[in-house]
Design an enzyme around this catalytic site. Sequence first.
Site, short mmCIF file in Angstrom:
data_model
loop_
_atom_site.label_atom_id
_atom_site.label_comp_id
_atom_site.label_asym_id
_atom_site.label_seq_id
_atom_site.Cartn_x
_atom_site.Cartn_y
_atom_site.Cartn_z
N LYS A 110 14.35 4.88 -10.83
CA LYS A 110 13.57 5.21 -10.11
C LYS A 110 13.85 3.85 -9.18
O LYS A 110 13.50 4.71 -7.78
CB LYS A 110 11.98 5.13 -10.59
CG LYS A 110 11.23 4.91 -9.80
CD LYS A 110 9.71 4.86 -10.01
CE LYS A 110 8.44 5.57 -9.15
NZ LYS A 110 7.07 5.04 -9.40
N ASP A 145 0.96 -1.14 -0.35
CA ASP A 145 0.23 -0.10 -0.12
C ASP A 145 0.97 1.32 -0.11
O ASP A 145 2.10 1.22 0.96
CB ASP A 145 -1.11 -0.14 1.43
CG ASP A 145 -1.95 1.08 0.38
OD1 ASP A 145 -2.53 0.65 -0.28
OD2 ASP A 145 -1.79 2.15 1.86
P1 ITT Z 1 -3.02 -2.59 -5.41
O1 ITT Z 1 -4.17 -1.45 -4.18
O2 ITT Z 1 -3.78 -3.57 -6.46
O3 ITT Z 1 -2.32 -2.86 -4.99
P2 ITT Z 1 -3.34 0.98 -5.90
O4 ITT Z 1 -3.14 1.32 -7.30
O5 ITT Z 1 -5.14 0.76 -5.40
O6 ITT Z 1 -3.26 -1.14 -6.79
P3 ITT Z 1 -2.59 1.66 -3.45
O7 ITT Z 1 -3.99 1.58 -2.79
O8 ITT Z 1 -1.82 1.16 -2.87
O9 ITT Z 1 -3.05 1.21 -5.26
O10 ITT Z 1 -2.61 2.70 -4.06
C1 ITT Z 1 -1.27 3.81 -3.76
C2 ITT Z 1 -1.73 4.96 -5.13
O11 ITT Z 1 -0.89 6.34 -4.18
C3 ITT Z 1 -1.24 4.58 -6.38
O12 ITT Z 1 -2.31 4.17 -7.22
C4 ITT Z 1 -0.19 5.85 -7.01
O13 ITT Z 1 -1.31 6.59 -7.36
C5 ITT Z 1 0.01 6.19 -6.09
N1 ITT Z 1 1.51 5.96 -6.06
C6 ITT Z 1 2.24 4.96 -5.59
N2 ITT Z 1 3.31 4.84 -5.77
C7 ITT Z 1 3.55 5.24 -6.19
C8 ITT Z 1 4.42 6.09 -7.15
O14 ITT Z 1 6.02 4.87 -7.10
N3 ITT Z 1 4.03 6.42 -8.58
C9 ITT Z 1 3.14 7.42 -8.09
N4 ITT Z 1 2.30 6.96 -8.09
C10 ITT Z 1 2.34 6.29 -7.02
#
Ligand code: ITT
Length: 202
Positions: free
Chosen positions: A178, A75
């Site tokens: 990255k 997350d």
């Molecule tokens: P899962 O829950 O299926 O893993 P998700 O995209 O819904 O996928 P999260 O709930 O952890 O994942 O949300 C993380 C969000 O934060 C992601 O959708 C991006 O918008 C942002 N994010 C996280 N890491 C990032 C990164 O390395 N670069 C850019 N944005 C990021």
Amino acid sequence: MNPTRRLRFLLATHNNGKVREIRSALSQFEIDLETLDQHGSFPEAEETGSTFSENAHLKALHYQGLTGLPALAEDSGLAVDGLGGEPGIHSARFAPTDEKRIAKLLERMDSLSHETERTARFVSAICLILPSRVIEVVGEVPGRITRAPRGDQGFGYDPVFYYAPLERTFAQMTVEEKNRVSHRAAALKKLVGELEGLTADR
Ligand code: ITT
């Protein structure tokens, strides 16, 4: 890690950007990473926690329960100082697409007058549920939110996340670049450290 005993995890995420980065960061290790797509379609995990770590744990538990496989979930999100840490754990739910999430973020930040309010950090909490052990790690990276998107690599908020030491946004970096500096890479490095100490419980 003991090369004679391969680790096998389910990479419990629907986010292809995360899959790409986690695969690349762990490619040097003897780990079979299986994706959710390889195991059919599952109901999404409910992210009802109040921290990144709680939500990572909920996701790992959800998919481990559905598949019976050791599950690695992550997350993550962006915490902006001038917005009191938002979007934070709501980063994915902030708006329906990456483009809209970025537009909404920049719009909210329009009223911030001081550069110090544009500082931010990405946070990544990873939870790996193994048969006899749960490993939880967190990684962070500091940066600053730009006034307009730059670059077309990566995913999510990468085009507006400026990383000063390399004088580029995360979207202006290759996945390898990255992965040398990101929040996810920092968390994965800690995870690998924990895995290297593992022997009996896989
Ligand atoms: P899962 O829950 O299926 O893993 P998700 O995209 O819904 O996928 P999260 O709930 O952890 O994942 O949300 C993380 C969000 O934060 C992601 O959708 C991006 O918008 C942002 N994010 C996280 N890491 C990032 C990164 O390395 N670069 C850019 N944005 C990021």
